[in-house]
Design an enzyme around this catalytic site. Sequence first.
Site, short mmCIF file in Angstrom:
data_model
loop_
_atom_site.label_atom_id
_atom_site.label_comp_id
_atom_site.label_asym_id
_atom_site.label_seq_id
_atom_site.Cartn_x
_atom_site.Cartn_y
_atom_site.Cartn_z
N LYS A 80 0.86 -1.19 0.00
CA LYS A 80 0.00 0.00 0.00
C LYS A 80 0.89 1.24 0.00
CE LYS A 80 -3.77 1.99 2.81
NZ LYS A 80 -4.52 1.82 4.08
N SER A 155 -9.44 1.66 3.32
CA SER A 155 -8.59 2.39 2.41
C SER A 155 -7.58 1.53 1.65
CB SER A 155 -7.85 3.48 3.18
OG SER A 155 -6.95 2.91 4.10
N SER A 179 -9.44 -0.67 7.65
CA SER A 179 -8.98 -0.46 6.27
C SER A 179 -8.30 -1.65 5.60
CB SER A 179 -8.02 0.74 6.23
OG SER A 179 -8.74 1.94 6.18
#
Lengths: 509, 97
Positions: A80, A155, A179
């Site tokens: 990420k 996210s 997330s």
Amino acid sequence: MAGDLIYLSVDEARDLLDRREVSSVELTEAHLARIEAVEDRVKAFITATPEQAREGARLADERIAAGAAATFTGIPITLKDVLCTRDAPTTAGSQILRDFLPPYDATAVARLREQGAVFVGKSNTDEFAMGSSTENSSFHTTRNPWDLARVPGGSSGGPIAAVAAGEAIVGLGSETGGSVRQPAGFCGIVGLKTTYGRISRYGLIAFASSLDQIGPATRTVADCAHTLGAIAGHDPADSTSAPVPVPDYRAALTGDIKGLRVGVPREYFDQGLEPGVEAAVRQGLRVIEGLGAELVEISLPTSLSGLPTYYIIAPAEASANLARYDGVKYGLSVPRGDLLATYLATRRAGFGAEVKRRIMLGTYALSSGYYDAYYVKAQKVRTLIKAEFDRAFGRDDGADGRAAGVVDVIIAPTSPTTAFRIGERSDDPYAMYMADVLTIPANLAGIPSVAVPCGFADGLPVSLQVMGPAFAEDLILRVAEAYERSTDWTARRPPLDGAPREAIVGSGV
Amino acid sequence: MALTDEQVEYVATLARLGLSDEERARLREQLSSILGHIDRLRELDTSAIPPTAQVIPLDPVLRDDIARPSLTLEQVLANAPRSENGFIRVNAILDEE
């Protein structure tokens, strides 16, 4: 050949690499080809790094030839884009960091790099990890591999969608309020939120420091256990990383959950659950009962206050953490005549709408006259939420070890709904926040929770989460893996290669 | 809890956040709505409850004060928007003289 080399587990890939049936270069090229083939549809990456991956694969093959392979030597991984990497830009999904090249690796990245992992790219995230859909990324929205008209969740939607689509074997995401688990549930893979302090955050771009944790995103529970084992443990560079020994998480997956007491919190089934979600989770609970665990209905009423509590604490901490983006030391700079004007112009141009919203909310909650009513109040409710979990797990002071109502783990739905449509909630911030209503309590209490696929509703993945006491990652992974063994949900692949979705999901639940 | 334009502007100044008129109006409405949801917490009696800043017990963490190799000046300045002679350049905040 290339088609056979995606969707391998870590153990399968390790075996092929160690027996020299496949080289890391071949394995890496297969994943780079997969990225080429599906990325225009899935859009999981902000920055693909094929050159760095090829170099990493070459080095991995040398290491394997020298007989010095570790678990992740030669294994393709995506990170990420909130995890700092010294050889690739790290944007946090924000224009304010669009050209930022960190001078160092995050500790979790460094530990995988030391093992010889191959990094195929930096994957998408809501800006500064603030969001539940990746629609807040300032680059693009990632699509759900199961239905390209829907969000992957967020996210960590980038690494999650990439792993679900076969673009990497393992992903690292991060959690502040769900997330990793929420997108893992939306995309039909496994996602882990660890105990606060289990994994070093050094080099993780800060969102809310009392909550942030890095978390593995994988297709199987065993891969999750491997990944956690590689990155967990104390780090002198992060004083909030806990000096707690790291067990062999892979070895903990015995399949035996006989006699375990599984709490089923009734309030988590009363949060606007879609009927298909409830049906799949209830069916999952029956499977777990069939494995010899005992289901115990419990009540966690204070968990319902988790969402508003989170939306004070997380923005408050974010408003302080994001003060560093000032156009002076690094990142975007919009120079103006004086320093204050430079700050205002830089932050106006560099931050997107959701980040501004949370900075405003957090600044308000911390401002003079409102600090006690909001921030301190939220910290007190956090005490209550944690105490409620402590009681459920028999961890409160003076608890009788096996008192009535005390449970070993707690199982609940991961999200109230399946993946929603792109754009469906983007005009209503609080409706978007509701996507995390069932994941946030574990973040506030600091306890670990793993999301594991448990079926389909209307052709979309459904997920249940297994929560446990602090530092009991081995226990929750054991429960999740025992469940995974007796179903085939984690073996289902999204319909990116022409197969009709109905043929993959079957009759659903 | 309905916010006024003046409150929104005041908080934006505290946060060093430049806002357009449109952003300010939208934030006033959205923040008021979000705070309306959050105000539900008032129903919980927390008068006797201590606050929790973070959830794991950690003693103060100190390390020995020993000089170690660190990033080079070039690495540190590589991302600086403006630098000069090994320093980050910034607008003057005090009048000259």
